[in-house]
Scaffold this motif. Structure first.
Motif, PDB file in Angstrom:
ATOM      1  N   GLY A  57       0.571  -1.442  -0.266  1.00 40.49           N
ATOM      2  CA  GLY A  57       0.015   0.123   0.239  1.00 40.49           C
ATOM      3  C   GLY A  57       0.769   1.111  -0.175  1.00 40.49           C
ATOM      4  O   GLY A  57       2.023   0.907   0.568  1.00 40.49           O
ATOM      5  N   THR A  58       0.273   2.599  -0.621  1.00 43.30           N
ATOM      6  CA  THR A  58       1.277   4.092  -0.565  1.00 43.30           C
ATOM      7  C   THR A  58       0.034   4.362   0.308  1.00 43.30           C
ATOM      8  O   THR A  58      -0.575   4.955   0.513  1.00 43.30           O
ATOM      9  CB  THR A  58       0.376   4.641  -1.401  1.00 43.30           C
ATOM     10  N   PHE A  59       1.094   5.549   1.425  1.00 48.22           N
ATOM     11  CA  PHE A  59       1.083   5.985   2.285  1.00 48.22           C
ATOM     12  C   PHE A  59       1.615   7.212   2.829  1.00 48.22           C
ATOM     13  O   PHE A  59       2.870   7.584   2.680  1.00 48.22           O
ATOM     14  CB  PHE A  59       1.131   4.692   3.756  1.00 48.22           C
ATOM     15  N   GLU A  60       0.804   8.094   3.419  1.00 45.30           N
ATOM     16  CA  GLU A  60       1.656   9.248   4.103  1.00 45.30           C
ATOM     17  C   GLU A  60       1.848   9.789   5.767  1.00 45.30           C
ATOM     18  O   GLU A  60       0.324   9.759   6.057  1.00 45.30           O
ATOM     19  CB  GLU A  60       1.321  10.476   3.399  1.00 45.30           C
ATOM     20  N   SER A 102       6.492   9.730   2.927  1.00 47.46           N
ATOM     21  CA  SER A 102       5.424   9.225   1.807  1.00 47.46           C
ATOM     22  C   SER A 102       5.872   7.929   0.988  1.00 47.46           C
ATOM     23  O   SER A 102       7.026   8.218   0.386  1.00 47.46           O
ATOM     24  CB  SER A 102       5.015  10.216   1.684  1.00 47.46           C
ATOM     25  N   GLY A 103       5.640   7.127   0.450  1.00 44.37           N
ATOM     26  CA  GLY A 103       5.909   5.859  -0.505  1.00 44.37           C
ATOM     27  C   GLY A 103       5.401   5.017   0.153  1.00 44.37           C
ATOM     28  O   GLY A 103       4.483   4.637   0.756  1.00 44.37           O
ATOM     29  N   THR A 104       5.372   3.720  -1.054  1.00 48.42           N
ATOM     30  CA  THR A 104       5.045   2.062  -0.552  1.00 48.42           C
ATOM     31  C   THR A 104       5.536   0.995   0.470  1.00 48.42           C
ATOM     32  O   THR A 104       6.924   1.728  -0.063  1.00 48.42           O
ATOM     33  CB  THR A 104       5.021   2.073  -2.397  1.00 48.42           C
ATOM     34  N   THR A 105       4.798   0.354   0.686  1.00 49.27           N
ATOM     35  CA  THR A 105       5.352  -0.677   1.286  1.00 49.27           C
ATOM     36  C   THR A 105       6.396  -1.759   1.070  1.00 49.27           C
ATOM     37  O   THR A 105       5.517  -2.074  -0.299  1.00 49.27           O
ATOM     38  CB  THR A 105       4.923  -0.958   2.888  1.00 49.27           C
ATOM     39  N   SER A 106       7.546  -2.358   1.683  1.00 48.69           N
ATOM     40  CA  SER A 106       7.487  -3.675   0.897  1.00 48.69           C
ATOM     41  C   SER A 106       7.922  -4.355   2.062  1.00 48.69           C
ATOM     42  O   SER A 106       8.430  -4.068   3.114  1.00 48.69           O
ATOM     43  CB  SER A 106       8.633  -3.486  -0.089  1.00 48.69           C
ATOM     44  N   PHE A 114       8.988   0.692   4.013  1.00 50.42           N
ATOM     45  CA  PHE A 114       8.957   2.047   3.218  1.00 50.42           C
ATOM     46  C   PHE A 114       9.850   1.848   2.560  1.00 50.42           C
ATOM     47  O   PHE A 114      11.477   1.655   2.843  1.00 50.42           O
ATOM     48  CB  PHE A 114       8.888   3.600   3.666  1.00 50.42           C
ATOM     49  N   CYS A 118      11.541   6.331  -1.557  1.00 51.62           N
ATOM     50  CA  CYS A 118       9.816   6.921  -0.580  1.00 51.62           C
ATOM     51  C   CYS A 118      10.594   8.172   0.044  1.00 51.62           C
ATOM     52  O   CYS A 118      11.477   8.759  -0.735  1.00 51.62           O
ATOM     53  CB  CYS A 118      10.193   6.380   1.060  1.00 51.62           C
ATOM     54  N   THR A 119       9.524   9.421  -0.166  1.00 54.23           N
ATOM     55  CA  THR A 119      10.152  10.792   0.318  1.00 54.23           C
ATOM     56  C   THR A 119      10.116  11.003   1.596  1.00 54.23           C
ATOM     57  O   THR A 119       9.008  10.575   2.778  1.00 54.23           O
ATOM     58  CB  THR A 119       9.067  11.644  -0.419  1.00 54.23           C
TER      59      THR A 119
END
Length: 824
Positions: A57-60, A102-106, A114, A118-119
């Protein structure tokens, strides 16, 4: 608090650590946060929310606090939850920075993070107080490796550099602390130093425990223990080898890397080295779970392609009675890995020119556990007057042997060393070899009575024995001399891969009457294996193991013992008998397996247990009708309901280009009237071009391989009728309509770089351009008779069987005449 915060920031810059592989874990030991409002509080998405969500998922997340940093990522804390964020590049962030991430998890190394890219946006600063570090002893480390989390710890070890990686050899544990993505300042300052790390663990993988240091205590450079009385001692560990040489992913050969030169001892000051095909590696360590002696670990010496050797020369010696010891391992994926001393020789010399006999070293009472390290030792006595010694390690096999921890000391004397002694081996009967100890060199003479792709059976008047040797080139009836060491496999003695084989003549061979083996016979064989000629019936299946080796097994009714077809010769075409009841005849050559027992068979013949009969021609459909039916089927579909197909043989393997392939056509020249039959190998002698055939589909299956329709497991019945094959002439944009047919493609232009149909004796694809600008390739193996013919740089025609591989249309010329349009 301000002073402490500044010190923490300085520590983070100086000691920033670790691979971009960290992840997160909810609520480890809570830090002692200040009484004022927690600066990481937020009403938005939290780290805890991220950890509970599905990976990917992508989160901030706002108000996250940096509590650890390496050059490419940061460890973040928020209200007692932790996660690692891997930016993938330098970020200039420090411990105490507040961020918005902010970014996508792995998922990496057992934890959530993240991922790369990621930012990380700095929004402020806040004080950080660390929890009390948990000491990590060997038991705690072992537990962590199977259940990783983010936790604050302390442990000690020695910093070792391996290419761009920074590792910590942990005292008392086979686990390695991974401190990758460290600053060059850290690497330079602490290389080879013993340090105590206090910092964050953030994941585990295999033997690596990923760590971000916060504090580092320098305990100095540890001194390597040198055994008392060492004349020569080398752990090969001056610097850690890395798999970064050659194309960037290879271990260094000894002439590419100096870090293995770590010699010490009273006689080592003027030592010299000579080597061939030897590299320095860190895998398969002599320290830890793979070792039965207390090895040094780190680097070891790996012998690559034979002939290979390592010579340690010009060792100054003063006494005659010496002892040599060294760590030794033999390992090859998928092999038996029993250590054969005769296949790894150690010889001595006083001048590097004239060598002694192979030393009879020993592993004492230590059990030979295949693939594990043991310490080899030999006591020997030199001739008078020797003051300089050369030690040569010589593997006879490629890529199986390693050594470590070579030590020469004064000894009690033993085997008398004889320089230049002529060594000879008398010829023995096979019966005598079978009755003699293994791991000694013998020589036999006999006749080859059976072969498989990795060995052959030799028989004389007294007995029979297997020689296991890949690419042996022997055929049944060859009279041979075999010289080499013996070992045991499958309960039977055999000669091994390093055996020297010489063909001295030929003889006629007739097989004995096979012994019929039922379930009871097979189970009785397991308890008393021997080489005997047998026949059994069962259902044949196959599978490919984790090292991509195919196994062919026969299930015999009434027993759980599996009859295994050992490396069957390609001429047997075993794959065409799969998923059928078969009758196998051959030599039983031993029993392997633990939970499941396998009766290994060197196969001389295989046939179907149930004979197929030729279908009535009136029930056979045409090739065009078959293709229409196949168009709506899934690959793998059974074709029994179609009964049979009839047609004409348009191409076979007469000239070596169509191995186990037949082109079957309606012989009308129309599109869609050809199909590939895959299985048996036919030539003009067995199935001539033009022969009308009836093809039974009773056991056949449809196979769509890379967009090429094929029929497998079909049974071909030739008729007495023959016809001249109609060869349609087509353009490059018509190829898709003529798959499986023998065609002539006009107006093809050779590429500028074309040389011969086969280049460097390897299967070659040459891409021609057609009159409509489309690519038509030729696909030619090294077995084609025309493989070395030159390709003229011109526009002409080519004949062959039209196939497709993905989106590339490939023409398979079948003969010299098929490529004659491009003769110079």
């Amino acid at each position: 608090m301000k002073l402490k915060s500044l010190l923490i920031r300085f520590a983070a810059v100086s000691f920033a650590a670790v691979l971009a592989l960290g992840c997160g874990q909810e609520k480890p030991i809570d830090p002692d946060l200040p009484e004022e409002k927690d600066p990481t509080q937020t009403e938005g998405t939290t780290i805890a929310d991220v950890l509970k969500a599905e990976v990917g998922g992508t989160f901030e997340v706002e108000n996250v606090l940096v509590v650890g940093a390496n050059t490419n990522g940061v460890l973040l804390q928020q209200m007692g939850s932790y996660i690692y964020a891997f930016k993938g590049s330098e970020h200039n962030l420090q411990v105490g920075d507040l961020l918005k991430v902010s970014g996508t998890t792995s998922s990496r190394n057992g934890l959530i993070q993240f991922g790369s890219g990621c930012t990380l946006e700095k929004t402020g600063t806040a004080p950080v107080a660390f929890p009390t570090p948990e000491p990590m002893d060997s038991d705690a480390i072992e537990a962590y490796m199977s259940d990783p989390s983010i936790k604050y710890v302390t442990y000690s070890g020695t910093v070792l550099l391996s290419g761009n990686y920074t590792n910590l050899e942990i005292d008392g544990s086979p686990v390695v602390g991974s401190l990758d993505y460290m600053t060059e300042e850290f690497r330079t300052k602490y290389s080879k130093h013993n340090v105590t790390i206090t910092g964050w663990l953030f994941g585990s993988y295999k033997t690596y425990m990923y760590t971000i240091p916060v504090e580092v205590k320098d305990n100095g450079i540890p001194q390597e223990d040198v055994p008392d009385g060492a004349i020569y001692y080398n752990t090969f560990d001056a610097d850690l080898a890395s798999q970064t040489f050659g194309d960037g992913g290879q271990w260094p050969y000894l002439d590419q890397f100096e870090g293995w030169k770590n010699e010490k001892g009273s006689g080592a000051s003027a030592v010299t080295y000579d080597f061939k095909s030897v590299s320095c590696r860190t895998n398969q360590s002599s320290k830890g779970d793979l070792s039965q002696y207390d090895g040094s670990g780190k680097n070891n010496i790996f012998f690559s392609t034979a002939p290979a050797h390592l010579t340690i020369g010009n060792i100054a010696v003063s006494g005659k009675d010496l002892r040599l010891s060294f760590g030794a391992q033999r390992y090859s994926q998928g092999a038996s890995n029993a250590f054969i001393k005769s296949d790894f020789e150690v010889r001595l010399s006083a001048d590097g020119e004239i060598w002694s006999q192979a030393l009879d070293y020993s592993f004492g009472e230590v059990e030979d556990v295949p693939g594990e390290w043991r310490l080899a030792t030999v006591d020997f006595t030199l001739p008078d007057g020797v003051n300089s010694l050369y030690i040569k390690f010589i593997p006879k096999m490629s890529s199986v042997n390693r050594i470590d921890d070579v030590l020469l000391v004064s000894g009690r004397g033993g085997e008398l060393v004889e320089f230049g002694k002529e060594e000879s081996v008398e010829t023995s009967s096979i019966a005598k070899v079978l009755d003699s100890p293994i791991d000694e060199v013998y020589q036999i003479e006999g006749t080859v009575v059976g072969t498989h792709s990795k060995g052959f059976l030799v028989k004389d008047d007294t007995g029979i024995i297997l020689t296991f040797k890949k690419n042996h080139g022997m055929e049944t009836g060859d009279v041979v001399t075999v010289k080499g060491a013996t070992s045991v496999y499958g309960g039977l003695k055999q000669f091994g891969e390093t055996s020297e084989v010489t063909k001295t003549g030929t003889a006629s061979v007739s097989y004995p009457e096979p012994e019929e083996f039922g379930a009871a016979d097979i189970e009785g064989y397991v308890s008393a294996p021997c080489i005997k000629y047998v026949k059994y019936k069962g259902f044949l299946t196959s599978y490919q193991d984790n090292i991509y080796q195919w196994h062919y097994d026969v299930a015999v009714d009434g027993t759980d013992v599996v009859a295994s077809l050992s490396y069957p010769n390609t001429s047997l075409n075993v794959t065409s008998y799969l998923d059928r009841n078969v009758i196998v005849t051959g030599y039983a050559i031993g029993v392997t397996g633990s939970d499941t027992k396998y009766l290994n068979t060197l196969v001389t013949s295989i046939e179907f247990a149930e004979k197929e009969e030729c279908p009535d021609e009136s029930k056979a459909i045409t090739v065009k009708e078959l293709n229409e039916r196949l168009a709506s089927m899934e690959s793998g579909a059974a074709l029994a309901d179609l009964v049979a197909v009839k047609g004409y043989v348009a191409a076979n393997n007469e000239c070596g280009a169509l191995y186990q392939v037949i082109s079957l056509v309606d012989n009308t020249g129309e599109p869609g009237t050809g199909i590939i039959l895959k299985g048996e190998d036919y030539t003009e002698a067995t199935l001539p071009v033009g022969t009308k055939v009836i093809v039974s589909l009773k056991y056949a299956t449809y196979d769509l391989y890379k967009n090429l329709p094929q029929v497998k497991k079909a049974m071909i019945f030739p008729t007495d009728s023959k016809a001249e094959i109609v060869v349609p002439e087509i353009a490059d944009n018509q190829c898709k309509d003529y798959l499986g047919q023998y065609v002539k493609v006009r107006n093809l232009t050779a590429p500028d770089d074309a040389t011969t149909w086969v280049v460097n004796n390897k299967t070659t694809t040459t891409r021609f351009t057609g009159e409509n600008g489309e690519t038509v390739a030729t696909y030619v193996t090294r077995y084609a008779v025309y493989k070395d013919e030159k390709i003229a740089h011109k526009t002409s025609w080519i004949k062959g069987v039209m196939e497709v591989y993905g989106d590339l249309h490939e023409l398979i010329p079948t003969s010299m005449e098929d490529v004659s349009g491009f003769k110079e």
